[in-house]
Write a protein that holds these residues in place. Structure first.
Motif, PDB file in Angstrom:
ATOM      1  N   THR A  13      15.416 100.705 -22.800  1.00  0.00           N
ATOM      2  CA  THR A  13      16.777 101.219 -23.005  1.00  0.00           C
ATOM      3  C   THR A  13      17.809 100.140 -22.707  1.00  0.00           C
ATOM      4  O   THR A  13      17.556  99.222 -21.912  1.00  0.00           O
ATOM      5  CB  THR A  13      17.033 102.442 -22.116  1.00  0.00           C
ATOM      6  OG1 THR A  13      16.822 102.079 -20.749  1.00  0.00           O
ATOM      7  CG2 THR A  13      16.100 103.589 -22.484  1.00  0.00           C
ATOM      8  N   ARG A  14      18.985 100.263 -23.339  1.00  0.00           N
ATOM      9  CA  ARG A  14      20.016  99.241 -23.196  1.00  0.00           C
ATOM     10  C   ARG A  14      20.465  99.034 -21.745  1.00  0.00           C
ATOM     11  O   ARG A  14      20.583  97.890 -21.303  1.00  0.00           O
ATOM     12  CB  ARG A  14      21.217  99.595 -24.086  1.00  0.00           C
ATOM     13  CG  ARG A  14      22.289  98.512 -24.149  1.00  0.00           C
ATOM     14  CD  ARG A  14      23.403  98.944 -25.081  1.00  0.00           C
ATOM     15  NE  ARG A  14      22.939  99.023 -26.456  1.00  0.00           N
ATOM     16  CZ  ARG A  14      22.964  98.005 -27.309  1.00  0.00           C
ATOM     17  NH1 ARG A  14      23.431  96.833 -26.930  1.00  0.00           N
ATOM     18  NH2 ARG A  14      22.527  98.162 -28.547  1.00  0.00           N
ATOM     19  N   PRO A  70      17.060  89.785 -21.974  1.00  0.00           N
ATOM     20  CA  PRO A  70      17.517  91.166 -22.194  1.00  0.00           C
ATOM     21  C   PRO A  70      17.440  91.596 -23.657  1.00  0.00           C
ATOM     22  O   PRO A  70      17.119  92.756 -23.951  1.00  0.00           O
ATOM     23  CB  PRO A  70      18.967  91.137 -21.699  1.00  0.00           C
ATOM     24  CG  PRO A  70      18.985  90.063 -20.678  1.00  0.00           C
ATOM     25  CD  PRO A  70      18.046  89.009 -21.204  1.00  0.00           C
ATOM     26  N   ALA A  71      17.734  90.686 -24.587  1.00  0.00           N
ATOM     27  CA  ALA A  71      17.629  91.013 -26.012  1.00  0.00           C
ATOM     28  C   ALA A  71      16.179  91.286 -26.392  1.00  0.00           C
ATOM     29  O   ALA A  71      15.878  92.217 -27.161  1.00  0.00           O
ATOM     30  CB  ALA A  71      18.196  89.875 -26.856  1.00  0.00           C
ATOM     31  N   SER A  92      17.641  97.141 -19.955  1.00  0.00           N
ATOM     32  CA  SER A  92      17.354  95.798 -20.478  1.00  0.00           C
ATOM     33  C   SER A  92      18.281  94.739 -19.880  1.00  0.00           C
ATOM     34  O   SER A  92      17.905  93.566 -19.794  1.00  0.00           O
ATOM     35  CB  SER A  92      17.482  95.794 -22.008  1.00  0.00           C
ATOM     36  OG  SER A  92      18.822  96.045 -22.412  1.00  0.00           O
ATOM     37  N   ALA A  93      19.485  95.158 -19.465  1.00  0.00           N
ATOM     38  CA  ALA A  93      20.436  94.196 -18.884  1.00  0.00           C
ATOM     39  C   ALA A  93      19.928  93.585 -17.588  1.00  0.00           C
ATOM     40  O   ALA A  93      20.358  92.493 -17.200  1.00  0.00           O
ATOM     41  CB  ALA A  93      21.784  94.876 -18.635  1.00  0.00           C
ATOM     42  N   THR A 117      20.673  90.934 -30.640  1.00  0.00           N
ATOM     43  CA  THR A 117      19.214  90.887 -30.713  1.00  0.00           C
ATOM     44  C   THR A 117      18.718  90.072 -31.903  1.00  0.00           C
ATOM     45  O   THR A 117      17.505  89.859 -32.032  1.00  0.00           O
ATOM     46  CB  THR A 117      18.636  92.308 -30.818  1.00  0.00           C
ATOM     47  OG1 THR A 117      19.122  92.943 -32.015  1.00  0.00           O
ATOM     48  CG2 THR A 117      19.029  93.142 -29.607  1.00  0.00           C
ATOM     49  N   ASP A 139      25.238  91.269 -33.577  1.00  0.00           N
ATOM     50  CA  ASP A 139      23.996  91.845 -33.058  1.00  0.00           C
ATOM     51  C   ASP A 139      23.327  90.835 -32.129  1.00  0.00           C
ATOM     52  O   ASP A 139      22.788  89.826 -32.577  1.00  0.00           O
ATOM     53  CB  ASP A 139      23.072  92.200 -34.217  1.00  0.00           C
ATOM     54  CG  ASP A 139      21.739  92.781 -33.748  1.00  0.00           C
ATOM     55  OD1 ASP A 139      21.659  93.179 -32.565  1.00  0.00           O
ATOM     56  OD2 ASP A 139      20.797  92.831 -34.562  1.00  0.00           O
ATOM     57  N   LEU A 151      15.222  94.678 -25.101  1.00  0.00           N
ATOM     58  CA  LEU A 151      15.767  95.754 -25.939  1.00  0.00           C
ATOM     59  C   LEU A 151      14.930  95.916 -27.207  1.00  0.00           C
ATOM     60  O   LEU A 151      14.659  97.044 -27.644  1.00  0.00           O
ATOM     61  CB  LEU A 151      17.216  95.453 -26.300  1.00  0.00           C
ATOM     62  CG  LEU A 151      17.992  96.555 -27.015  1.00  0.00           C
ATOM     63  CD1 LEU A 151      18.079  97.809 -26.140  1.00  0.00           C
ATOM     64  CD2 LEU A 151      19.399  96.083 -27.374  1.00  0.00           C
ATOM     65  N   GLN A 189      31.372  97.954 -25.096  1.00  0.00           N
ATOM     66  CA  GLN A 189      30.490  97.114 -25.883  1.00  0.00           C
ATOM     67  C   GLN A 189      30.990  95.672 -25.859  1.00  0.00           C
ATOM     68  O   GLN A 189      32.150  95.398 -25.548  1.00  0.00           O
ATOM     69  CB  GLN A 189      30.403  97.630 -27.324  1.00  0.00           C
ATOM     70  CG  GLN A 189      29.942  99.072 -27.446  1.00  0.00           C
ATOM     71  CD  GLN A 189      28.521  99.278 -26.941  1.00  0.00           C
ATOM     72  OE1 GLN A 189      27.685  98.391 -27.052  1.00  0.00           O
ATOM     73  NE2 GLN A 189      28.251 100.448 -26.378  1.00  0.00           N
ATOM     74  N   GLU A 201      15.478 105.007 -17.786  1.00  0.00           N
ATOM     75  CA  GLU A 201      14.305 104.429 -18.445  1.00  0.00           C
ATOM     76  C   GLU A 201      13.073 105.315 -18.238  1.00  0.00           C
ATOM     77  O   GLU A 201      12.301 105.557 -19.171  1.00  0.00           O
ATOM     78  CB  GLU A 201      14.043 103.023 -17.911  1.00  0.00           C
ATOM     79  CG  GLU A 201      12.849 102.314 -18.511  1.00  0.00           C
ATOM     80  CD  GLU A 201      13.019 101.999 -19.978  1.00  0.00           C
ATOM     81  OE1 GLU A 201      11.996 101.821 -20.675  1.00  0.00           O
ATOM     82  OE2 GLU A 201      14.172 101.940 -20.441  1.00  0.00           O
ATOM     83  N   THR A 209      29.554  95.788 -16.731  1.00  0.00           N
ATOM     84  CA  THR A 209      28.338  95.646 -15.928  1.00  0.00           C
ATOM     85  C   THR A 209      28.621  94.909 -14.640  1.00  0.00           C
ATOM     86  O   THR A 209      28.173  95.306 -13.553  1.00  0.00           O
ATOM     87  CB  THR A 209      27.258  94.895 -16.728  1.00  0.00           C
ATOM     88  OG1 THR A 209      26.952  95.626 -17.921  1.00  0.00           O
ATOM     89  CG2 THR A 209      25.993  94.735 -15.908  1.00  0.00           C
TER      90      THR A 209
END
Length: 438
Positions: A383-384, A374-375, A387-388, A299, A297, A378, A52, A195, A60
């Motif tokens: 899905t996380r 990406p935020a 979204s990246a 987002t 957060d 999401l 995280q 996804e 990533t």
């Protein structure tokens, strides 16, 4: 389709290009294989699933090598950090400024210093990496494990550097950038499958819409990467012996996004500071607790607003240190060129700076929008992992490296008098490599 098949045949008909493609695939295969070799003394079944925050971003970029605790867990990132430090030193330290102006010999010395600086950086980062490993996954914790892990991670990074240089020399394009891109792309198939599985048959239409939006976002990133403002340049007539060369008119391309992906990297590294600082006083202050929650957060609108502002600021900063209008004006003056309607020298420098300032604003705003997409993805229910790929560092690096690789292949085809990759349009390589890792 026939054009595509013909182009593929032409690519493999060139022996040198064919060997470079095979060499690139071979070196990439070695890198991906090493990404799954777990460090000695670590039980892979007890590792934390996923990473995280900043560690998630690194994971990533490294294709999961970080969370797998592999021998390539730090990958090429310490070399990127050393490259950034050396580039900043070329601005602040006269000695490095002099090296930068010495041409190829100066660049070789700077690259040598970068490699040397990489060693202490990777050793320091390896200590931090060991701290992130789940203590239950370490079979025999202690000094011996720490020392051996530091040595292995350092050797792994140096080996990745060697692979990158081999891809540059024997393969296609910039090897360091290629290694980073491969780490990112390796997660794309799994993200798409995840996804699709999350949406199921009932959500097939939504999944199709998501893929269309992803395609449009990729097109937008390509436009931002390729966009340039062309400054017309006129060269005076030159007389040599009995020949006279007529005046020539050319262009200086100023990129709309001259800073590349670096503003996002800088901004992301600072976005963890508010949450860390707020955690110190979160039990004693409601304000600190509020800041800690919102900036943990990515987002939240507060996070994205500050993130966007930082990207815009860093875009101007990095453009200012990477593009020097004074040097451009001096080079033009020495070569007998001038911008029509603008006096050579100081006036040309001021004109370049004014144009660069104007085009940097839309480029910075567009870069900020891509970074926060990406935020938004999401929040829209994607899905996380998937979204990246809707923006941020990952997408910009992928697009930049692919365009650079296509540009290399295009040049080989045109040199051998084959048709290019495209019937219309023109591929333009990036003005600078990712993270200055050339």
């Amino acid at each position: 389709m026939n054009k595509f098949i013909t182009t593929i045949k032409n690519i493999f008909a060139i022996e040198d290009l064919r060997m470079r493609i095979f060499n690139t695939l071979f070196f990439i295969a070695i890198y991906r294989l090493g990404s799954y070799v777990v460090l000695p003394g670590v039980d892979p079944t007890r590792l934390k699933q996923g990473a995280q925050g900043l560690f998630g971003i690194l994971d990533t970029l490294l294709g999961g090598a970080f969370s797998h605790a592999s021998i390539f867990a730090l990958g090429i990132m310490p070399y990127i950090s050393a490259s950034i430090v050396l580039q900043l030193l070329t601005i602040a330290v006269p000695y490095f400024q002099k090296l930068q102006k010495e041409g190829e010999s100066g660049r070789k010395k700077i690259n040598q210093y970068t490699r040397i600086l990489t060693i202490p950086i990777v050793m320091a980062q390896s200590v931090g990496f060991i701290a992130t490993i789940n203590t239950e996954a370490i079979i025999a914790p202690g000094t011996l494990f720490t020392i051996s892990t530091m040595i292995i991670l350092t050797a792994g990074t140096l080996f990745c550097m060697w692979l990158g240089e081999k891809i540059t020399d024997k393969g296609i394009g910039n090897g360091i950038s290629m290694i980073i891109m491969i780490g990112i792309v390796s997660r794309l198939p799994g993200a798409i499958i995840g996804e699709a599985a999350a949406k199921g048959m009932r959500g097939s239409l939504i999944f199709l819409i998501e893929m269309v939006v992803l395609f449009l976002v990729v097109m937008a990133v390509i436009v931002l990467t390729q966009a340039v403002r062309r400054i017309p340049v006129q060269y005076a007539k030159q007389v040599g012996g009995t020949t006279q060369l007529n005046a020539q008119r050319q262009f200086i391309p100023l990129k709309v996004n001259a800073a590349g992906v670096m503003p996002i990297i800088f901004a992301q590294s600072l976005m963890f500071v508010p949450a860390i600082v707020a955690s110190i006083w979160q039990n004693d202050s409601d304000t600190a607790s509020y800041i800690g929650v919102k900036f943990s957060d990515y987002t939240s609108w507060q996070y994205n607003l500050v993130f966007s502002l930082l990207i815009i600021v860093f875009t101007y900063f990095y453009t200012a240190i990477s593009v020097n209008p004074n040097q451009i004006a001096d080079d033009l003056k020495r070569s007998g060129g001038f911008v029509p309607g603008v006096k050579p020298g100081r006036d040309t420098s001021e004109h370049m700076d004014e144009v660069l300032t104007r085009i940097t604003l839309p480029g910075a705003v567009a870069l900020a929008l891509i970074a926060i997409f990406p935020a938004l993805a999401l929040l829209a229910g994607i899905t996380r992992p998937m979204s990246a790929f809707y923006g941020g560092t990952s997408l910009i690096i992928m697009v930049g490296v692919v365009l650079d690789t296509l540009n290399q292949v295009e040049s080989y085809l045109l040199m051998r008098h084959y048709d290019g990759m495209m019937k219309t349009g023109k591929l333009r390589g990036r003005a600078q490599n990712i993270a200055m890792a050339s």
